[in-house]
Scaffold this motif. Structure first.
Motif, PDB file in Angstrom:
ATOM      1  N   LEU A  54       1.006  -1.222  -0.124  1.00 46.96           N
ATOM      2  CA  LEU A  54       0.058   0.071  -0.051  1.00 46.96           C
ATOM      3  C   LEU A  54       0.896   1.256  -0.134  1.00 46.96           C
ATOM      4  N   TRP A  55       0.695   2.192  -0.849  1.00 49.39           N
ATOM      5  CA  TRP A  55       1.497   3.119  -1.100  1.00 49.39           C
ATOM      6  C   TRP A  55       0.799   4.253  -1.571  1.00 49.39           C
ATOM      7  N   ASN A  56       1.494   5.458  -1.447  1.00 45.65           N
ATOM      8  CA  ASN A  56       0.876   6.793  -1.433  1.00 45.65           C
ATOM      9  C   ASN A  56       2.402   7.855  -2.290  1.00 45.65           C
ATOM     10  N   ASN A  57       1.792   8.544  -3.151  1.00 41.57           N
ATOM     11  CA  ASN A  57       2.664   9.710  -3.649  1.00 41.57           C
ATOM     12  C   ASN A  57       1.925  10.987  -3.122  1.00 41.57           C
ATOM     13  N   PRO A  58       2.851  11.459  -2.086  1.00 41.00           N
ATOM     14  CA  PRO A  58       2.162  12.688  -1.451  1.00 41.00           C
ATOM     15  C   PRO A  58       1.978  13.845  -2.223  1.00 41.00           C
ATOM     16  N   LYS A  59       2.832  13.930  -3.481  1.00 38.95           N
ATOM     17  CA  LYS A  59       2.623  15.110  -4.174  1.00 38.95           C
ATOM     18  C   LYS A  59       1.241  14.965  -5.256  1.00 38.95           C
ATOM     19  N   LEU A  60       0.857  13.675  -5.245  1.00 35.27           N
ATOM     20  CA  LEU A  60      -0.417  13.620  -6.165  1.00 35.27           C
ATOM     21  C   LEU A  60      -1.507  13.116  -5.594  1.00 35.27           C
ATOM     22  N   HIS A  61      -1.539  12.432  -4.155  1.00 43.18           N
ATOM     23  CA  HIS A  61      -2.569  11.923  -3.326  1.00 43.18           C
ATOM     24  C   HIS A  61      -2.928  12.487  -2.116  1.00 43.18           C
ATOM     25  N   THR A  62      -3.979  12.723  -1.731  1.00 45.82           N
ATOM     26  CA  THR A  62      -4.315  13.005  -0.579  1.00 45.82           C
ATOM     27  C   THR A  62      -3.789  11.934   0.775  1.00 45.82           C
ATOM     28  N   PRO A  63      -3.549  12.539   1.722  1.00 42.90           N
ATOM     29  CA  PRO A  63      -2.608  11.499   2.692  1.00 42.90           C
ATOM     30  C   PRO A  63      -3.508  10.493   2.952  1.00 42.90           C
ATOM     31  N   ASP A  64      -4.684  10.220   2.977  1.00 42.45           N
ATOM     32  CA  ASP A  64      -5.671   9.003   3.276  1.00 42.45           C
ATOM     33  C   ASP A  64      -5.612   8.068   2.036  1.00 42.45           C
ATOM     34  N   ARG A  65      -5.366   8.397   1.135  1.00 44.05           N
ATOM     35  CA  ARG A  65      -5.254   7.669  -0.290  1.00 44.05           C
ATOM     36  C   ARG A  65      -4.421   6.433  -0.300  1.00 44.05           C
ATOM     37  N   ARG A  66      -4.905   5.209  -0.790  1.00 42.50           N
ATOM     38  CA  ARG A  66      -3.658   4.117  -0.685  1.00 42.50           C
ATOM     39  C   ARG A  66      -3.725   3.588  -2.183  1.00 42.50           C
ATOM     40  N   LYS A  67      -2.653   3.525  -2.855  1.00 41.50           N
ATOM     41  CA  LYS A  67      -2.676   2.724  -4.092  1.00 41.50           C
ATOM     42  C   LYS A  67      -2.044   1.261  -3.596  1.00 41.50           C
ATOM     43  N   THR A  68      -2.345   0.222  -4.617  1.00 39.14           N
ATOM     44  CA  THR A  68      -1.672  -0.994  -4.402  1.00 39.14           C
ATOM     45  C   THR A  68      -1.173  -1.426  -5.516  1.00 39.14           C
ATOM     46  N   TRP A  69       0.075  -1.978  -5.080  1.00 38.58           N
ATOM     47  CA  TRP A  69       0.696  -2.899  -5.872  1.00 38.58           C
ATOM     48  C   TRP A  69       0.720  -4.426  -5.425  1.00 38.58           C
ATOM     49  N   LEU A  70       0.634  -5.297  -6.079  1.00 39.02           N
ATOM     50  CA  LEU A  70       0.594  -6.834  -5.713  1.00 39.02           C
ATOM     51  C   LEU A  70       1.756  -7.491  -5.984  1.00 39.02           C
ATOM     52  N   ALA A  71       2.349  -8.140  -4.862  1.00 33.25           N
ATOM     53  CA  ALA A  71       3.527  -9.031  -4.969  1.00 33.25           C
ATOM     54  C   ALA A  71       3.538 -10.323  -4.717  1.00 33.25           C
ATOM     55  N   CYS A  72       4.313 -11.032  -5.477  1.00 32.22           N
ATOM     56  CA  CYS A  72       4.801 -12.425  -4.951  1.00 32.22           C
ATOM     57  C   CYS A  72       5.606 -12.329  -4.090  1.00 32.22           C
TER      58      CYS A  72
END
Length: 64
Positions: free
Chosen positions: A19-37
């Motif tokens: 779960l990640w967030n780019n603070p220059k683009l997203h609000t602090p509560d937003r979480r983007k998701t990358w999936l990983a093996c």
């Protein structure tokens, strides 16, 4: 359909959700998701962590 790893060219089933967030683009509560093996958890996490974007790593089964 089984979720797969977000690493380029990897088709392995996802085990982890980064779960990640780019603070220059997203609000602090937003979480983007990358999936990983298991094999790519650390490399994807290192990439996000080096940029200060990584917020949490949880089992993939915990995300929608």
């Amino acid at each position: 359909m089984t979720p797969t790893c977000s690493a380029k060219g990897c088709h392995a089933p996802a085990v982890w959700a980064l779960l990640w967030n780019n603070p220059k683009l997203h609000t602090p509560d937003r979480r983007k998701t990358w999936l990983a093996c298991d094999q790519h958890r650390s490399t994807l996490g290192d990439f996000l962590g080096a940029r200060g974007f990584l917020k949490d790593v949880v089992p993939a089964s915990q995300v929608d």
